[in-house]
Motif scaffolding. Structure first.
Motif, short mmCIF file in Angstrom:
data_model
loop_
_atom_site.label_atom_id
_atom_site.label_comp_id
_atom_site.label_asym_id
_atom_site.label_seq_id
_atom_site.Cartn_x
_atom_site.Cartn_y
_atom_site.Cartn_z
N THR A 1 26.47 136.83 15.03
CA THR A 1 26.31 135.37 15.08
C THR A 1 26.82 134.82 13.76
O THR A 1 27.15 135.57 12.85
CB THR A 1 24.83 135.00 15.19
OG1 THR A 1 24.18 135.49 14.00
CG2 THR A 1 24.16 135.58 16.40
N GLY A 2 26.84 133.51 13.67
CA GLY A 2 27.26 132.88 12.41
C GLY A 2 26.42 133.39 11.25
O GLY A 2 26.93 133.67 10.17
N ASN A 3 25.13 133.55 11.49
CA ASN A 3 24.25 133.99 10.42
C ASN A 3 24.54 135.41 9.97
O ASN A 3 24.41 135.74 8.79
CB ASN A 3 22.78 133.89 10.85
CG ASN A 3 22.28 132.47 10.66
OD1 ASN A 3 22.59 131.84 9.64
ND2 ASN A 3 21.54 131.95 11.62
N TYR B 1 27.60 135.33 7.84
CA TYR B 1 27.24 134.74 6.55
C TYR B 1 26.50 135.75 5.67
O TYR B 1 26.81 135.90 4.48
CB TYR B 1 26.39 133.50 6.82
CG TYR B 1 25.66 132.95 5.62
CD1 TYR B 1 26.34 132.14 4.70
CD2 TYR B 1 24.31 133.23 5.41
CE1 TYR B 1 25.66 131.63 3.59
CE2 TYR B 1 23.64 132.72 4.32
CZ TYR B 1 24.32 131.93 3.41
OH TYR B 1 23.66 131.43 2.32
N LEU C 1 25.57 126.66 10.59
CA LEU C 1 26.10 127.84 11.28
C LEU C 1 25.68 127.87 12.73
O LEU C 1 26.47 128.16 13.62
CB LEU C 1 25.58 129.09 10.60
CG LEU C 1 26.34 129.53 9.36
CD1 LEU C 1 25.62 130.65 8.65
CD2 LEU C 1 27.75 129.96 9.75
N LEU D 1 28.51 127.86 15.37
CA LEU D 1 28.81 129.15 15.98
C LEU D 1 27.74 129.66 16.92
O LEU D 1 27.94 130.68 17.59
CB LEU D 1 29.05 130.19 14.87
CG LEU D 1 30.28 129.96 14.01
CD1 LEU D 1 30.27 130.87 12.80
CD2 LEU D 1 31.55 130.20 14.81
#
Ligand code: PFF
Length: 472
Positions: A205-207, A210, A467, A471
């Motif tokens: 995922t976006g996280n 990141y 995020l 995403l």
């Protein structure tokens, strides 16, 4: 000046010292729990990608700036003729001081656990909160840790930092391999390896992206001038591009090995119980300090002591070579810029950082208001230590990295950067690798590091979950 400052006696010495800086709590404590939370191998792949594609060029830039100027981060920007950019050096100093202030506390936990394991106190895992709240004990261990760090740094670059790295890094490698061999013999070990090595891309995922990016950057000790400082002690004849590649490989190698060690142990402990497993994988920072001692206990009193003590000694060694580099950055600054002798400078800086770290030490249960220091819009409740980590590691480092990349590409300029890169490595001129490093420093790094900085600020401090919005 160069002789007064000292320098690494060999390229290998530099590589081991810089790899020592990189290999730390980030690799053995943080990396496995991030992998656990980020869905296993998918996280690992992102992490590897960011280390080589994004972090490696920043590392080359830091080392080049250091070697060109033979100075600490503040002095380096000034010596290149850009006084205003010294602010990036000051930001690096602040990051170094803040990171070491709390990093030393976690290192003290690791060292304290080593002693507890030697004493056969396996129930320490269930008393983790009590242990961290016991400020007299943790305070004593953190004094010992800081004294050891300052002793090494005060002895200088070749007879302190380099010598320590030459002993500690090979020992660390042998310890981790020995532990892995043992861990692989445990029941359910292969389940752990499967979780770790077979990617599940649906977990990205976006996280996760990141966190992988932030973890790669922190793990390679970038963004605060640690490698500008170490680079300032490197010979003009050394090949810095291949040195940076070796440092990256070693750091990534140890993180990968840490996973091979931790996941078999975690799956052994869960013993097929999905609920226990879920709890362990989501356990965050408690994964090592809370869960592992019970596992060591189950190995029996003798073997448990040996394996448990070895594990926490490994963690302490990894932390130690990192605290050395964290202390070296502000020390080099006071030695170069304020003409204070190395030994005096080291002790002054060490005492100062120890004092700065006291509130962090007290914020793990000892003092209520420090333990529940602040509630942030996005990041939620933070202890004082958590807050300092958020500011220094998660916010300042990407900002520092962004500024270093922009400086290298657009202020110092690529021609000068490339010239320094080619010192000791004529073949790099005009090669695809040089073109890649240039493109990365000019475009990819500023873009990604700038983005990560903005996301950190919006997400943690303002509660804007960008995020998730973009995403999912
Ligand atoms: N790279 C270290 C780790 O992974 O634990 C932490 C660190 C050390 C960050 C030195 C920054 C630094 F300058």
């Amino acid at each position: 000046m160069a002789t007064q400052r000292g320098g690494f006696s060999s390229r290998l010495g530099f590589i081991l010292a810089a790899a020592g800086s990189a290999v730390g709590l980030g690799n053995i404590w943080k990396f496995p729990f991030e992998v656990g939370q980020g869905g296993g191998a998918a996280f690992v792949m992102m992490y590897l990608f960011f280390c080589f594609v994004l972090c490696f060029p920043v590392m080359v830039a830091e080392i080049a700036i250091g070697r060109k100027t033979q100075l600490n981060p503040v002095g380096a920007f000034k010596a290149l003729g850009y006084k205003n950019w010294a602010i990036v050096g000051y930001l690096g100093l602040a990051s170094g001081v803040l990171i070491l202030s709390f990093y030393n506390v976690v290192a003290a936990w690791a060292f304290g656990y080593f002693v507890e394991m030697l004493l056969g106190h396996f129930d320490i895992g269930s008393r983790f909160g009590e242990f961290t709240a016991d400020w007299i004990t943790v305070g004593s261990y953190s004094i010992i840790f800081m004294l050891g760090t300052a002793y090494v740094v005060s002895r200088g670059v070749s007879s302190g930092i380099e010598k320590a790295a030459k002993i500690l890094m090979p020992t660390l490698f042998i310890m981790i391999v020995a532990l892995i061999i043992y861990a692989l013999t445990l029941p359910n070990a292969m389940e752990g390896i499967k979780f770790y090595l077979v990617p599940d891309f649906s977990k990205i995922t976006g996280n996760v992206v990141y966190s992988a990016l932030g973890q790669a950057f922190f793990s390679l000790s970038l963004g605060m001038g640690a490698l500008i400082t170490y680079g300032s002690y490197v010979s003009k004849n050394d090949n810095i591009v291949s040195s940076a590649a070796s440092i990256t490989l070693m750091d990534v190698g140890v993180a990968t090995l840490a996973g091979l060690l931790i996941f078999p142990i975690v799956f052994f402990q869960a013993n097929g119980d999905q609920e226990v497993l879920g709890g362990l994988l989501k356990g965050g920072e408690g994964l090592i300090f809370e869960s592992l001692p019970a596992v060591f206990e189950s190995l029996g009193s003798t073997l448990g002591v040996v394996i448990g003590a070895l594990f926490f000694l490994l963690l302490s060694f990894a932390a130690f070579t990192s605290t050395i580099s964290l202390l070296e950055v502000p020390t080099a600054y006071v030695v170069d810029q304020h003409k204070i002798s190395r030994s005096k400078g080291t002790w002054l800086v060490a005492v100062f950082i120890f004092l700065v770290g006291i509130p962090s030490m007290l914020s793990a249960g000892a003092v209520d208001w420090l333990s529940n220091f602040i509630t942030l819009e996005g990041a939620g409740d933070k202890s004082f230590m958590g807050f300092v980590a958020l500011i220094a590691s998660d916010t300042f480092l990407p900002l520092g990295g962004f500024l270093i990349a922009v400086f290298t590409a657009y202020v110092w300029k690529k021609e000068n950067f490339n010239m320094e890169m080619a010192n000791g490595d004529e073949e790099i001129r005009g090669s695809w690798l040089q073109s890649y490093v240039d493109i990365a420093i000019g475009y990819i790094c500023p873009l990604l590091l700038g983005t990560i900085f903005i996301i950190t600020v919006l997400d943690n401090f303002m509660g804007i979950k960008i995020l998730e919005m973009v995403l999912g």
